[in-house]
Enzyme design. Structure first.
Site, PDB file in Angstrom:
ATOM      1  N   HIS A 240      -4.812  29.863  23.160  1.00 48.53           N
ATOM      2  CA  HIS A 240      -4.858  30.178  24.597  1.00 48.53           C
ATOM      3  C   HIS A 240      -3.920  29.289  25.420  1.00 48.53           C
ATOM      4  O   HIS A 240      -3.099  29.774  26.195  1.00 48.53           O
ATOM      5  CB  HIS A 240      -6.276  29.963  25.131  1.00 48.53           C
ATOM      6  CG  HIS A 240      -7.345  30.709  24.413  1.00 48.53           C
ATOM      7  ND1 HIS A 240      -7.648  32.019  24.679  1.00 48.53           N
ATOM      8  CD2 HIS A 240      -8.204  30.324  23.438  1.00 48.53           C
ATOM      9  CE1 HIS A 240      -8.654  32.419  23.920  1.00 48.53           C
ATOM     10  NE2 HIS A 240      -9.012  31.403  23.151  1.00 48.53           N
TER      11      HIS A 240
HETATM   12  C1  BDR Z   1      -9.995  27.981  26.936  1.00 49.50           C
HETATM   13  O1  BDR Z   1     -11.234  27.324  26.716  1.00 49.50           O
HETATM   14  C2  BDR Z   1     -11.070  26.241  25.842  1.00 49.50           C
HETATM   15  O2  BDR Z   1     -11.938  26.346  24.757  1.00 49.50           O
HETATM   16  C3  BDR Z   1      -9.627  26.245  25.385  1.00 49.50           C
HETATM   17  O3  BDR Z   1      -9.112  24.937  25.310  1.00 49.50           O
HETATM   18  C4  BDR Z   1      -8.902  27.068  26.406  1.00 49.50           C
HETATM   19  O4  BDR Z   1      -8.396  26.282  27.460  1.00 49.50           O
HETATM   20  C5  BDR Z   1     -10.037  29.344  26.283  1.00 49.50           C
HETATM   21  O5  BDR Z   1     -11.050  30.116  26.822  1.00 49.50           O
END
Ligand code: BDR
Ligand code: CA
Length: 315
Positions: A240
């Site tokens: 992400h």
């Molecule tokens: C986001 O949530 C966290 O777990 C990850 O680092 C990312 O920023 C994804 O939903």
């Protein structure tokens, strides 16, 4: 021309790779890191940021600690299965030879934004607590930002923490709502695109035997892959936060359209949901460029090639 950026982050496995991607990219000039509680507590996210910078020989970059808890909600909690108790999937990095900056995250943000010759892009990879404090307490400084590129939310793919909420927005919805309302240009890189840009274990093969940084990348990917296998029955993982960084490195990687976005802060089943008015039903002015399409193959190439090159001259 390079883009001056500050990264607000909660490392976090995918944050770690995103931070490394930023430093591996000549298009970006990373001025500093600010940390926030999210994937794990602030003490860990801050320590992880310092250790990651030490790993890549960037102890010169200031790291300042920000908010440990959300603005309002008190029931936010990370899922330790995703990133491990300490945030990096149990991987032990060498301690950095320095400690955190004496300024708070917001103080560092203000100094760096005011001192920069060119407008800064703030890349927000965690809950938006620090960013909300910045826009509330220092609106004139925040208005000098070129834009905020945030990983969070979703327009059609709504949730990974709850059926309707993405983790970063869910963790501190009140902060996110204030940030979307602040009048600063925002690019929203949410689940619509991060779930289209999946990486598979085979994509990381070029890093095998690459050196000590590549080893750390591979260990984090292994931990993250195991989690995805257990949780979702697939070895494909969404990087992400790297996609948000990549969207600054090369904006052509995502296609965005302007929409009005607000955040649900109260709903019992929907708290933390980004409400994206895709069909302009509310008639409100768009406040965010929302990424809805991504060139997944080009993103994968960029991510893997750049991380593989980090060991050159340092391994
Ligand atoms: C986001 O949530 C966290 O777990 C990850 O680092 C990312 O920023 C994804 O939903
Ligand atoms: Ca993150």
């Amino acid at each position: 021309m390079t883009t001056p950026v500050i990264i607000d982050t909660d490392p976090g496995i995918d944050d770690a790779l995103a931070i490394m991607l930023a430093f591996a990219s000549p298009e970006l000039d990373v001025l500093g890191l600010t940390t926030v509680g999210g994937n794990t507590g602030l003490a860990h996210t801050t320590e992880n940021a310092l250790r990651l910078l030490h790993l890549i020989d960037r102890d010169d970059i200031p790291v300042a600690a920000g908010a440990d808890v959300p603005l309002v909600r008190r029931d936010s909690r990370p899922d330790p299965g995703v990133h491990g108790e300490e945030g990096l999937g149990g991987i032990r990095l060498e301690p950095a030879p320095r400690s955190v900056d004496s300024r708070s995250a917001v103080e560092l943000l203000v100094d760096l934004i005011e001192e920069s010759a060119d407008p800064v892009t703030l890349i927000a990879l965690g809950p938006l607590t620090n960013v909300a404090v910045l826009v509330a307490a220092f609106p004139r400084t925040a208005a000098k930002l070129d834009r905020i590129v945030l990983m969070g939310g979703g327009a059609r793919v709504l949730g990974n923490m709850t059926p309707t909420a993405e983790f970063n927005i869910w963790y501190d919805p009140d902060a996110a709502s204030r940030v979307f309302a602040a009048g600063i240009p925002i690019t929203m890189v949410g689940l619509d695109v991060t779930h289209q840009a999946l990486t598979s274990p085979g994509d990381w093969e070029p890093l095998r035997g690459g050196g000590r940084i590549a080893d750390v990348v591979l260990q984090t990917v292994d931990f993250y892959t195991d989690y995805h296998l257990q949780r979702y029955g697939t070895t494909s993982t969404a990087q992400h936060d790297s996609l948000a960084v990549a969207a600054v490195i090369d904006p052509r990687l995502v296609r965005t359209t302007p929409h009005f976005v607000d955040v649900e802060c109260a709903g019992e089943l929907t708290r933390g949901m980004t409400v994206v008015d895709l069909d302009s039903i509310l008639g409100a002015e768009p406040n965010a460029d929302v990424a809805l399409e991504v060139d997944a193959a080009a993103f994968n190439r960029l991510l893997v090639d750049r991380l593989a090159a980090l060991d050159d001259g340092r391994g």
